[in-house]
Design an enzyme around this catalytic site. Sequence first.
Site, PDB file in Angstrom:
ATOM      1  N   SER A 176       0.788  -1.013  -0.158  1.00 26.35           N
ATOM      2  CA  SER A 176       0.066  -0.021   0.121  1.00 26.35           C
ATOM      3  C   SER A 176       0.924   1.178  -0.109  1.00 26.35           C
ATOM      4  O   SER A 176       1.696   1.406  -0.812  1.00 26.35           O
ATOM      5  CB  SER A 176      -0.898   0.046   1.128  1.00 26.35           C
ATOM      6  OG  SER A 176      -2.101   1.173   1.204  1.00 26.35           O
ATOM      7  N   THR A 177       0.930   2.072   0.913  1.00 24.70           N
ATOM      8  CA  THR A 177       1.542   3.322   1.058  1.00 24.70           C
ATOM      9  C   THR A 177       3.041   2.981   0.933  1.00 24.70           C
ATOM     10  O   THR A 177       3.518   2.159   1.762  1.00 24.70           O
ATOM     11  CB  THR A 177       1.442   3.982   2.552  1.00 24.70           C
ATOM     12  OG1 THR A 177      -0.085   4.274   2.497  1.00 24.70           O
ATOM     13  CG2 THR A 177       2.075   5.445   2.191  1.00 24.70           C
ATOM     14  N   HIS A 203      -2.778  -1.111  -3.093  1.00 25.08           N
ATOM     15  CA  HIS A 203      -4.010   0.096  -2.950  1.00 25.08           C
ATOM     16  C   HIS A 203      -3.865   0.922  -3.888  1.00 25.08           C
ATOM     17  O   HIS A 203      -3.121   2.001  -3.432  1.00 25.08           O
ATOM     18  CB  HIS A 203      -4.080   0.241  -1.444  1.00 25.08           C
ATOM     19  CG  HIS A 203      -4.270  -1.012  -0.518  1.00 25.08           C
ATOM     20  ND1 HIS A 203      -3.980  -0.852   0.535  1.00 25.08           N
ATOM     21  CD2 HIS A 203      -4.716  -2.030  -0.598  1.00 25.08           C
ATOM     22  CE1 HIS A 203      -4.318  -2.030   1.326  1.00 25.08           C
ATOM     23  NE2 HIS A 203      -4.761  -2.774   0.474  1.00 25.08           N
ATOM     24  N   MET A 295      -0.044   1.160   5.192  1.00 25.85           N
ATOM     25  CA  MET A 295      -0.919   1.461   6.334  1.00 25.85           C
ATOM     26  C   MET A 295      -1.993   0.236   6.601  1.00 25.85           C
ATOM     27  O   MET A 295      -2.097  -0.465   5.590  1.00 25.85           O
ATOM     28  CB  MET A 295      -1.459   2.555   6.184  1.00 25.85           C
ATOM     29  CG  MET A 295      -0.763   3.847   6.214  1.00 25.85           C
ATOM     30  SD  MET A 295      -1.975   5.396   5.754  1.00 25.85           S
ATOM     31  CE  MET A 295      -3.129   5.182   6.835  1.00 25.85           C
ATOM     32  N   ASP A 298      -4.251  -5.091   5.997  1.00 21.69           N
ATOM     33  CA  ASP A 298      -4.610  -5.818   4.599  1.00 21.69           C
ATOM     34  C   ASP A 298      -3.433  -6.995   4.630  1.00 21.69           C
ATOM     35  O   ASP A 298      -2.375  -6.460   4.306  1.00 21.69           O
ATOM     36  CB  ASP A 298      -4.882  -4.984   3.778  1.00 21.69           C
ATOM     37  CG  ASP A 298      -5.645  -5.719   2.579  1.00 21.69           C
ATOM     38  OD1 ASP A 298      -6.300  -6.658   2.576  1.00 21.69           O
ATOM     39  OD2 ASP A 298      -5.360  -5.246   1.303  1.00 21.69           O
TER      40      ASP A 298
END
Length: 354
Positions: A176-177, A203, A295, A298
């Site tokens: 993600s991030t 994401h 973050m 998940d």
Amino acid sequence: MPVKVLVVDDSGFFRRRLVEIFESDPRLKVVGTATNGKEAIEKVQSLSPDVVTMDYEMPVLDGIAAVVNIMKLKPTPVLMFSSLTHEGAKVTLDALDAGAADFMPKNFEDISRDSAVVKKALIDRVLAVARTRLAGSRAPVEPLAPRKAPKPIVTAKGVIIPRVRKRVGLVAIGTSTGGPMALQAVLSQLPSDFSAPLVLVQHMPAAFTGAFAERLNNICQITVREAKNGDRLEAGVALLAPGGKQMMVDPRNGGCVKILDGDERLNYKPSVDVTFGSASKSYPGKVLSIVMTGMGADGREGARMLKNSGSKVWIQSEESCVIYGMPMAVEKANLADDIIDLEHIGERIVREVG
């Protein structure tokens, strides 16, 4: 101490609205605003903010040039705002490449509404970006040690049985991030004759994943493309889950992916848990999975399913993550078989797949 924020945007409306939202939370303090990239560079040096929110299209100096200069002169975490278009996606990826920590779609309609959901999302993202690690602040990573041959098993009767590793049937990566640059670093290390298929979950909004797949395909030796329903799983081909959808691994027809709208109750579209969970059923004991920077949590439950089926779970090391959220969730659940610095993940994948 509240997190100090510098808001950079040439739109007076957008600046004022962001200031209102950030000042409504005691954890944030807006220390200044800027209307162009040149002014942003000057105020970063004079005000020393903890995080900068940055628009791309501005007069005098655009957002990407501003990020490049900020990272040279006074490295500071930057959250980019960009339009939900293919061109906006390419610009955002350039900004991440320049050193921005994360991005959010710039939607005037959403930001103008007094929506508690939008306000929370903005505040949470700014707080998270303020905690990110910048690439230049990380300690040097030791070279990867030469690989040792696995020790044979010697039975009570002295019979030597060589250890045989399970063949990796699928590599699955979730992030993600900080993920776009992390995936770029990992996938660019894989050779053109890589002998396993890959599935990738990052994401991202729907408008961004196509442009991201194009960029990865242009810089990698393997083939990378945005997944479409029914795409076959092929050696040396990485399928990126499309934004706004869910990607599931299907063992039929020699292995393919299904692209679904998914359940509205899921927080993430695409979701690492969904892809990992389906892979655990389709390739029991044959998946090499890696949870990287991001973050939230998940990937944790998907990793649990993979472990229970006999597959391996690796995570990116805390020191090399932009945000150690998703990997930490896997580590705290005692699901990680190994913790690896970003610089070594690609090489380790090549070794494991053989």
